[in-house]
Design a protein around this motif. Structure first.
Motif, PDB file in Angstrom:
ATOM      1  N   THR A   1     -17.175  -1.861   8.540  1.00 22.34           N
ATOM      2  CA  THR A   1     -15.933  -1.977   9.282  1.00 22.34           C
ATOM      3  C   THR A   1     -15.739  -3.410   9.759  1.00 22.34           C
ATOM      4  N   PRO A   2     -14.468  -3.809  10.048  1.00 26.05           N
ATOM      5  CA  PRO A   2     -14.244  -5.140  10.594  1.00 26.05           C
ATOM      6  C   PRO A   2     -15.013  -5.314  11.891  1.00 26.05           C
ATOM      7  N   LEU A   3     -15.571  -6.488  12.093  1.00 25.29           N
ATOM      8  CA  LEU A   3     -16.409  -6.722  13.258  1.00 25.29           C
ATOM      9  C   LEU A   3     -15.676  -6.413  14.555  1.00 25.29           C
ATOM     10  N   LEU A   4     -14.416  -6.800  14.650  1.00 23.44           N
ATOM     11  CA  LEU A   4     -13.654  -6.627  15.878  1.00 23.44           C
ATOM     12  C   LEU A   4     -12.670  -5.465  15.806  1.00 23.44           C
ATOM     13  N   GLY A   5     -12.785  -4.635  14.786  1.00 24.74           N
ATOM     14  CA  GLY A   5     -11.913  -3.472  14.676  1.00 24.74           C
ATOM     15  C   GLY A   5     -10.730  -3.719  13.753  1.00 24.74           C
TER      16      GLY A   5
ATOM     17  N   GLY B   1     -10.030   1.817  15.046  1.00 22.06           N
ATOM     18  CA  GLY B   1     -11.167   1.531  14.182  1.00 22.06           C
ATOM     19  C   GLY B   1     -11.131   2.369  12.929  1.00 22.06           C
ATOM     20  N   ILE B   2     -12.188   2.288  12.150  1.00 23.27           N
ATOM     21  CA  ILE B   2     -12.308   3.062  10.921  1.00 23.27           C
ATOM     22  C   ILE B   2     -13.623   3.809  10.982  1.00 23.27           C
ATOM     23  N   ASP B   3     -13.577   5.091  10.724  1.00 21.92           N
ATOM     24  CA  ASP B   3     -14.803   5.883  10.721  1.00 21.92           C
ATOM     25  C   ASP B   3     -15.707   5.435   9.590  1.00 21.92           C
ATOM     26  N   GLY B   4     -16.993   5.531   9.832  1.00 27.04           N
ATOM     27  CA  GLY B   4     -17.952   5.190   8.780  1.00 27.04           C
ATOM     28  C   GLY B   4     -19.048   4.292   9.308  1.00 27.04           C
TER      29      GLY B   4
ATOM     30  N   ILE C   1     -11.622  -2.352   3.212  1.00 26.20           N
ATOM     31  CA  ILE C   1     -12.556  -1.617   4.060  1.00 26.20           C
ATOM     32  C   ILE C   1     -11.988  -0.260   4.455  1.00 26.20           C
ATOM     33  N   ALA C   2     -10.656  -0.183   4.569  1.00 25.05           N
ATOM     34  CA  ALA C   2     -10.008   1.076   4.959  1.00 25.05           C
ATOM     35  C   ALA C   2      -9.874   2.049   3.800  1.00 25.05           C
ATOM     36  N   CYS C   3     -10.325   1.663   2.606  1.00 28.18           N
ATOM     37  CA  CYS C   3     -10.222   2.536   1.434  1.00 28.18           C
ATOM     38  C   CYS C   3     -11.421   3.476   1.344  1.00 28.18           C
ATOM     39  N   GLU C   4     -11.202   4.602   0.708  1.00 34.62           N
ATOM     40  CA  GLU C   4     -12.313   5.459   0.320  1.00 34.62           C
ATOM     41  C   GLU C   4     -12.990   4.839  -0.900  1.00 34.62           C
ATOM     42  N   ASN C   5     -14.250   5.171  -1.101  1.00 33.50           N
ATOM     43  CA  ASN C   5     -14.952   4.664  -2.280  1.00 33.50           C
ATOM     44  C   ASN C   5     -14.246   5.126  -3.558  1.00 33.50           C
ATOM     45  N   GLY C   6     -14.040   4.185  -4.479  1.00 30.59           N
ATOM     46  CA  GLY C   6     -13.403   4.510  -5.742  1.00 30.59           C
ATOM     47  C   GLY C   6     -11.891   4.520  -5.685  1.00 30.59           C
ATOM     48  N   GLU C   7     -11.313   4.094  -4.579  1.00 26.47           N
ATOM     49  CA  GLU C   7      -9.857   4.126  -4.433  1.00 26.47           C
ATOM     50  C   GLU C   7      -9.204   2.947  -5.167  1.00 26.47           C
ATOM     51  N   GLU C   8      -7.912   3.053  -5.397  1.00 27.80           N
ATOM     52  CA  GLU C   8      -7.156   2.005  -6.075  1.00 27.80           C
ATOM     53  C   GLU C   8      -6.068   1.488  -5.150  1.00 27.80           C
TER      54      GLU C   8
END
Length: 549
Positions: free
Chosen positions: A499-503, A491-494, A445-452
């Protein structure tokens, strides 16, 4: 007319110690920086005196960070002069953060040190008069003393030279602050205000309203400055104000709050623990989320955190609540799957897509409830490691199936390299899968789209062999310190559904606590997240192979 008494409210509180001192130093500086024209002379003197008294209790790093946070908002000339009397790093940060008029700079420039003037010359936004003044300044300095009240200002000239020399630079402020305030016409109207005391001995109920960011913008009950500006969107950390993890999670999901824990700081009339109930409200025309409206109340004796004998009962109530929430959610999931799979007859693509979305959201809520349940059990010491053997190949296959939809939705490539030979984990399969699933889900979830993402697992042989799992840090959490990363408010922006329910902070802390309860550990370095869990001993492997044969 609204009377802004936030600075008075902050100063009315008890003199802080420890981390609370740094928090109050930041609050006073922030309040003074933004509204210089609305503060009467006594407020300016009181604020500057409090900053001086707190100086030795606040670490230099915290002061520098607080001043840098004022960038573009430091509009108070007296505050700027005071900050420039601190050491060079703070002086530099203050000058670069200042947003003064040309007239204000003309008053400030003669009171700056040579270093301060040197820094000011690097700015490219000064007015014509300021540029002329700074270019003609000789850099002369004056020794001037900060006084605690206006009457003492008359005694400045009588201070012996030896005493002035012994006074530390930061404990002094230019005496011209008093003259500066007297000649500033912008402050004149405020001096005639009749200040009222809004403090009462006790307050048991506070009605409040927030904006869409969770910041309280209106309150009824206490002095408004004691609560306006506090947020309910981020969990409290250390001794600061804020809600518990449940309250912050409910805000992110736009869910009603009921009896969430809330801590307030500052004025003694509101400082302490509260219970908060609130509901979200939305614009009538647009339907757009606008904030929360609710009430805070003092906890009764049965709710007091000091009554440890109630902890077991609370945990039982929490577990019962989670069970009652799971039941309807499972029913929703079941009916959604029936529609999606068209078991009772044909359904249009739109209905099936909607059912899939409902199923995913319900599953996400179930996972969050399970995490809360597990966290409560860990806190109560009810989670113990269960002996067993879990094959690495089985684990990787299970994780591949479980995380497939998440990796596809984020277009993330997860590569796990297994350095042979890898021994089985010396834990039951449910515990191992839970730990790895929580960690990898949060990382994806913390990755950018297309990340490895790259990871490897290997066995470290020794008296007590362990399996080490090392995972590369996702891009959106690189460079974040471990302490901040594990903060429950992190948290994670987006999109909130991503994002995780509880952060993120809650998820990572849960993984760490699960690993610890299984006699393992989780560590975070600059570029890796490492997980260590016990591996099977040679005798256990031999016994298992014999039983299979």
């Amino acid at each position: 007319m609204r009377y802004d008494d936030r600075l008075k409210t902050v100063l009315k509180g008890a003199f802080p110690e420890g981390s609370a001192a740094a928090l109050q130093w930041r609050q006073v500086a922030d309040l003074m920086a933004q509204k210089p024209g609305r503060l009467v002379n006594t407020d300016v003197q009181s604020g500057l005196t409090r900053l001086r008294d707190l100086h030795d209790r606040v670490d230099e790093t915290d002061r520098i960070a607080a001043v840098r946070a004022l960038h573009g908002r430091l509009r108070s000339a007296p505050l700027l002069v005071y900050l420039c009397a601190d050491n060079d790093p703070i002086c530099e940060a203050a000058i670069l953060a200042a947003d003064l008029t040309d007239d204000d700079w003309l008053d400030v420039i003669p009171q700056l040190s040579s270093y301060g003037k040197q820094i000011l010359r690097t700015r490219t936004d000064l007015g014509e008069q300021s540029l002329k003044a700074i270019s003609t300044e000789k850099g002369a300095s004056e020794t001037l003393i900060l006084v605690k009240d206006t009457k003492a200002a008359d005694l400045v000239d009588d201070v012996p030279e030896t005493e002035a020399e012994e006074t530390s630079q930061i404990s002094t402020l230019v005496a011209k602050i008093a003259d500066y305030q007297k000649k500033r016409s912008t402050d004149a109207p405020g001096q005639d205000l009749e200040h009222r005391s809004y403090f009462v001995e006790t307050i048991d109920v506070i009605n409040f309203e927030t904006d869409d960011s969770g910041t309280i913008i209106w309150a009824e009950g206490p002095p408004k400055g004691a609560i306006v500006g506090v947020t309910i969107s981020e969990p409290t950390f250390d001794d600061g104000p804020g809600p518990d993890a449940y309250g912050a999670a409910a805000f992110r999901q736009r869910m009603p709050l009921e009896n969430a824990r809330m801590r307030l700081c500052g004025a003694s009339v509101v400082a302490g623990d509260w219970r908060m109930s609130a509901v979200p409200y939305f614009g009538e025309e647009t339907g757009r989320f606008k904030g929360y409206r609710g009430v805070m109340r003092r906890p009764n004796a049965a709710e007091d955190a000091g009554h440890s004998d109630l902890d077991a009962e609370r945990r039982e109530q929490l577990q019962q609540l989670i069970h009652e929430l799971r039941t309807p959610l499972n029913a929703i999931i079941g009916f959604s799957e029936i529609i999606e799979q068209q078991l009772f007859g044909p359904a249009s693509f739109e209905y099936r897509a909607l059912s899939r979305s409902i199923t995913d959201e319900a599953q996400r809520l179930l996972t969050g409830f399970e995490d809360i349940d597990i966290a409560a059990k860990i806190d109560a010491g009810q989670v113990e490691s269960v002996s067993g053997l879990t094959e690495p190949d089985w684990l990787l296959e299970r994780l591949s199936q479980r995380l497939q939809s998440l990796t596809e939705s984020k277009s993330v490539d997860l590569h796990i390299n297994k350095a042979e030979p890898v021994r089985p984990f010396a834990l039951d399969s449910e515990s191992v899968e839970r730990i790895f699933a929580r960690l990898l889900s949060a990382a994806i979830i913390a990755c950018e789209n297309g990340e490895e993402l790259n990871a490897d697992v290997r066995t470290q042989i020794g008296g007590q062999p362990v399996n080490n799992f090392s995972l590369s840090r996702p891009s959106r959490i690189k460079g974040i310190a471990e302490e901040q990363l594990l903060d429950p408010s992190q948290g994670i922006d987006g999109d909130h559904s991503d994002t995780p329910l509880l952060g993120l902070g809650f998820s990572l802390r849960l993984v760490r606590n699960l690993a610890t309860s299984a006699n393992g550990s989780m560590t975070i370095t600059d570029d890796r997240i490492s997980l260590t869990l016990p591996a099977a001993a040679t005798s256990e492997i031999g016994l298992r192979e014999t039983e299979i044969e």
